[in-house]
Design an enzyme around this catalytic site. Sequence first.
Site, PDB file in Angstrom:
ATOM      1  N   ARG A 154       0.858  -1.192   0.000  1.00 12.16           N
ATOM      2  CA  ARG A 154       0.000   0.000   0.000  1.00 12.16           C
ATOM      3  C   ARG A 154       0.883   1.227   0.000  1.00 12.16           C
ATOM      4  O   ARG A 154       1.838   1.298   0.780  1.00 12.16           O
ATOM      5  CB  ARG A 154      -0.841   0.063   1.285  1.00 12.16           C
ATOM      6  CG  ARG A 154      -1.895  -0.991   1.433  1.00 12.16           C
ATOM      7  CD  ARG A 154      -2.335  -1.088   2.877  1.00 12.16           C
ATOM      8  NE  ARG A 154      -1.184  -1.351   3.755  1.00 12.16           N
ATOM      9  CZ  ARG A 154      -1.202  -1.244   5.078  1.00 12.16           C
ATOM     10  NH1 ARG A 154      -2.283  -0.846   5.695  1.00 12.16           N
ATOM     11  NH2 ARG A 154      -0.136  -1.515   5.798  1.00 12.16           N
ATOM     12  N   LYS A 207      -4.276 -11.280  -7.578  1.00 15.05           N
ATOM     13  CA  LYS A 207      -4.077  -9.846  -7.348  1.00 15.05           C
ATOM     14  C   LYS A 207      -5.367  -9.062  -7.617  1.00 15.05           C
ATOM     15  O   LYS A 207      -5.779  -8.210  -6.833  1.00 15.05           O
ATOM     16  CB  LYS A 207      -2.930  -9.348  -8.244  1.00 15.05           C
ATOM     17  CG  LYS A 207      -2.749  -7.857  -8.283  1.00 15.05           C
ATOM     18  CD  LYS A 207      -2.314  -7.275  -6.946  1.00 15.05           C
ATOM     19  CE  LYS A 207      -2.365  -5.757  -6.970  1.00 15.05           C
ATOM     20  NZ  LYS A 207      -2.096  -5.157  -5.688  1.00 15.05           N
ATOM     21  N   ASN A 211      -7.858  -6.917  -4.900  1.00 16.69           N
ATOM     22  CA  ASN A 211      -8.240  -5.512  -5.025  1.00 16.69           C
ATOM     23  C   ASN A 211      -9.751  -5.339  -5.201  1.00 16.69           C
ATOM     24  O   ASN A 211     -10.346  -4.416  -4.648  1.00 16.69           O
ATOM     25  CB  ASN A 211      -7.485  -4.844  -6.179  1.00 16.69           C
ATOM     26  CG  ASN A 211      -6.110  -4.387  -5.730  1.00 16.69           C
ATOM     27  OD1 ASN A 211      -5.742  -4.545  -4.560  1.00 16.69           O
ATOM     28  ND2 ASN A 211      -5.336  -3.811  -6.626  1.00 16.69           N
ATOM     29  N   PHE A 252     -10.691  -1.668   6.208  1.00 15.15           N
ATOM     30  CA  PHE A 252     -11.425  -1.235   5.010  1.00 15.15           C
ATOM     31  C   PHE A 252     -12.918  -1.076   5.256  1.00 15.15           C
ATOM     32  O   PHE A 252     -13.733  -1.293   4.377  1.00 15.15           O
ATOM     33  CB  PHE A 252     -11.155  -2.186   3.820  1.00 15.15           C
ATOM     34  CG  PHE A 252      -9.832  -1.903   3.178  1.00 15.15           C
ATOM     35  CD1 PHE A 252      -8.654  -2.265   3.811  1.00 15.15           C
ATOM     36  CD2 PHE A 252      -9.757  -1.234   1.966  1.00 15.15           C
ATOM     37  CE1 PHE A 252      -7.426  -1.965   3.253  1.00 15.15           C
ATOM     38  CE2 PHE A 252      -8.524  -0.928   1.402  1.00 15.15           C
ATOM     39  CZ  PHE A 252      -7.370  -1.298   2.051  1.00 15.15           C
ATOM     40  N   CYS A 263      -4.750   2.039  -8.099  1.00 12.62           N
ATOM     41  CA  CYS A 263      -5.022   0.601  -8.282  1.00 12.62           C
ATOM     42  C   CYS A 263      -6.503   0.229  -8.322  1.00 12.62           C
ATOM     43  O   CYS A 263      -6.948  -0.353  -9.308  1.00 12.62           O
ATOM     44  CB  CYS A 263      -4.321  -0.190  -7.178  1.00 12.62           C
ATOM     45  SG  CYS A 263      -2.536  -0.112  -7.328  1.00 12.62           S
TER      46      CYS A 263
HETATM   47  N1  LIG Z   1       1.228   1.998  -6.814  1.00 14.88           N
HETATM   48  C1  LIG Z   1       0.822   1.010  -6.052  1.00 14.88           C
HETATM   49  O1  LIG Z   1       0.482   1.188  -4.877  1.00 14.88           O
HETATM   50  C2  LIG Z   1       0.797  -0.400  -6.588  1.00 14.88           C
HETATM   51  C3  LIG Z   1       0.617  -1.472  -5.702  1.00 14.88           C
HETATM   52  C4  LIG Z   1       0.613  -2.760  -6.201  1.00 14.88           C
HETATM   53  C5  LIG Z   1       0.744  -2.988  -7.569  1.00 14.88           C
HETATM   54  N2  LIG Z   1       0.892  -1.933  -8.420  1.00 14.88           N
HETATM   55  C6  LIG Z   1       1.094  -2.209  -9.853  1.00 14.88           C
HETATM   56  O2  LIG Z   1       2.473  -2.083 -10.155  1.00 14.88           O
HETATM   57  C7  LIG Z   1       2.656  -1.563 -11.475  1.00 14.88           C
HETATM   58  C8  LIG Z   1       3.498  -0.304 -11.435  1.00 14.88           C
HETATM   59  O3  LIG Z   1       2.782   0.676 -10.719  1.00 14.88           O
HETATM   60  P1  LIG Z   1       3.470   2.036 -10.239  1.00 14.88           P
HETATM   61  O4  LIG Z   1       2.452   2.750  -9.421  1.00 14.88           O
HETATM   62  O5  LIG Z   1       4.793   1.737  -9.670  1.00 14.88           O
HETATM   63  O6  LIG Z   1       3.644   2.767 -11.666  1.00 14.88           O
HETATM   64  P2  LIG Z   1       4.444   4.120 -11.999  1.00 14.88           P
HETATM   65  O7  LIG Z   1       3.717   4.716 -13.140  1.00 14.88           O
HETATM   66  O8  LIG Z   1       4.651   4.899 -10.747  1.00 14.88           O
HETATM   67  O9  LIG Z   1       5.885   3.611 -12.490  1.00 14.88           O
HETATM   68  C9  LIG Z   1       6.118   2.925 -13.676  1.00 14.88           C
HETATM   69  C10 LIG Z   1       7.521   3.304 -14.164  1.00 14.88           C
HETATM   70  O10 LIG Z   1       7.890   2.471 -15.244  1.00 14.88           O
HETATM   71  C11 LIG Z   1       8.683   3.226 -16.163  1.00 14.88           C
HETATM   72  N3  LIG Z   1       8.728   2.527 -17.437  1.00 14.88           N
HETATM   73  C12 LIG Z   1       7.738   2.305 -18.339  1.00 14.88           C
HETATM   74  N4  LIG Z   1       8.183   1.566 -19.375  1.00 14.88           N
HETATM   75  C13 LIG Z   1       9.495   1.298 -19.140  1.00 14.88           C
HETATM   76  C14 LIG Z   1      10.492   0.567 -19.827  1.00 14.88           C
HETATM   77  N5  LIG Z   1      10.232  -0.070 -20.972  1.00 14.88           N
HETATM   78  N6  LIG Z   1      11.725   0.518 -19.286  1.00 14.88           N
HETATM   79  C15 LIG Z   1      12.007   1.145 -18.122  1.00 14.88           C
HETATM   80  N7  LIG Z   1      11.083   1.841 -17.410  1.00 14.88           N
HETATM   81  C16 LIG Z   1       9.845   1.910 -17.912  1.00 14.88           C
HETATM   82  C17 LIG Z   1       8.003   4.574 -16.165  1.00 14.88           C
HETATM   83  O11 LIG Z   1       8.864   5.595 -16.637  1.00 14.88           O
HETATM   84  C18 LIG Z   1       7.642   4.737 -14.683  1.00 14.88           C
HETATM   85  O12 LIG Z   1       8.666   5.403 -13.971  1.00 14.88           O
HETATM   86  C19 LIG Z   1       1.253  -1.364 -12.036  1.00 14.88           C
HETATM   87  O13 LIG Z   1       0.881  -2.514 -12.754  1.00 14.88           O
HETATM   88  C20 LIG Z   1       0.391  -1.237 -10.796  1.00 14.88           C
HETATM   89  O14 LIG Z   1      -0.938  -1.623 -11.004  1.00 14.88           O
HETATM   90  C21 LIG Z   1       0.933  -0.646  -7.955  1.00 14.88           C
END
Ligand SMILES: NC(=O)c1ccc[n+]([C@@H]2O[C@H](COP(=O)([O-])OP(=O)(O)OC[C@H]3O[C@@H](n4cnc5c(N)ncnc54)[C@H](O)[C@@H]3O)[C@@H](O)[C@H]2O)c1
Length: 436
Positions: A154, A207, A211, A252, A263
């Site tokens: 989270r 996953k 959610n 929750f 998410c």
């Molecule tokens: N944010 C959360 O709390 C959370 C929690 C669990 C799961 N997720 C999942 O994790 C994944 C990532 O989420 P996030 O929030 O970290 O996303 P984000 O948008 O913060 O980060 C993604 C990063 O990937 C980079 N990127 C994209 N294509 C690339 C490539 N080919 N090579 C190198 N870098 C590249 C982007 O520049 C960006 O910095 C998603 O699928 C999301 O659903 C997110």
Amino acid sequence: MRITMVGTGYVGLVSGVCFADFGHDVVCVDKDAKKVETLKAGGIPIFEPGLEDLVRKNVKSGRLNFTTDLAEAMEGADAVFIAVGTPMRRGDGFADLTYVYAATKEIAALIKGYTVVVTKSTVPVGTGDRVEEIIREVNPSAKFDVVSNPEFLREGAAINDFKRPDRVVVGTDSAPAKAVMRELYRPLFINETPIMFTSRRTSELTKYAANAFLAMKITFINEMADLCEAVGANVQEVARGIGLDKRIGSKFLHAGPGYGGSCFPKDTLAIIHTAEEYDVPLRLISTTADVNEARKTSMASKVVAACGGSVDGKTIAVLGLAFKPNTDDMRDSPSIAIIETLQAQGAIIRATDPEAVHEAKEIFKDVTYCEDAYTCAKNADALVIVTEWDQFRALDFARLKSVMQTPVMVDLRNVYQPDDPRLAEFKYDSVGRGAN
Ligand SMILES: NC(=O)c1ccc[n+]([C@@H]2O[C@H](COP(=O)([O-])OP(=O)(O)OC[C@H]3O[C@@H](n4cnc5c(N)ncnc54)[C@H](O)[C@@H]3O)[C@@H](O)[C@H]2O)c1
């Protein structure tokens, strides 16, 4: 173990630094050169409690590095994690897998020895199969396995969630891949964290199921809050009354302005679309998404009602913009729909948030940003608590009243109690507990 983390956003950066802290050698790669530059210079592009110190410590130890060069990052890697974004696809609500597949192609071309390619991004069932196909197409002689290892952290509590998770889910049938994943998460075995091995498809679906269930739980209590208001009951007490039942659990069950964030909104829609493709209706989740969407505008209506039926020309002070406290993430934050709905009805918006203002500036037009709650409340006709930051939990009501035009407070997070004597001079409304 040597790990490459492709994508250095919330999940990639937190996972990367925590794996380094477990003792692995980690290289985090990102396409965003500015982000990498910031990280190399010791800065942190996102706000997450404890992250800066942990990054500094692991960079200093030499176990954590940042680069834009994937080839350099994959040198000798045992495991390559894909942690790129999977946003909602414009127009149809499916998960947009463009970034996942683009990253896969780049990774495929660079695989040398046996490599475990791990999807940490949240991806629909079957994505692992396609990732595997792409790698075979690009690099037919590559020795690899594709594993699903969804992330449950989270934002706001990300480091603790990664290092002390309730469980780790790993989807693979391959014995060598299981051995690599076991080694990566070895420090958690010592803490007796359940590490669950399943098929890749089961892991991918787990996953989304998690959610969707949490989104449904929030939406359930939000609807109960509406009923509480109608019948004169108190939703916080109802939540406690049901939450103490271990079959239900107390987490929750906080009524509020609807779920948001990066998410739940996109993942609920994505699982609905997956199910539609397989002709399996998910009516509970579809209804959850609809109810949550409608809730955001109904929260704006609550503010309008508190202002006597119109906000036209009135100044509304909004406390909190991020989708929850302890993050600067504005993605799908309820504040967006609330502010835009109020603006559409003629309201003048002043707003404050301890961390998210720089993100908010990219989203809103015509919002005056303020340093703190008291500057924000200046000349306001109503004050709305949208995000329950600690800074808003002990407000000086006398001071607020002295700067406001009219003492009206709409507490969308139930931070205060309607019968609080300090609120006697305010017109106070909250969620599911009636007004004072
Ligand atoms: N944010 C959360 O709390 C959370 C929690 C669990 C799961 N997720 C999942 O994790 C994944 C990532 O989420 P996030 O929030 O970290 O996303 P984000 O948008 O913060 O980060 C993604 C990063 O990937 C980079 N990127 C994209 N294509 C690339 C490539 N080919 N090579 C190198 N870098 C590249 C982007 O520049 C960006 O910095 C998603 O699928 C999301 O659903 C997110």
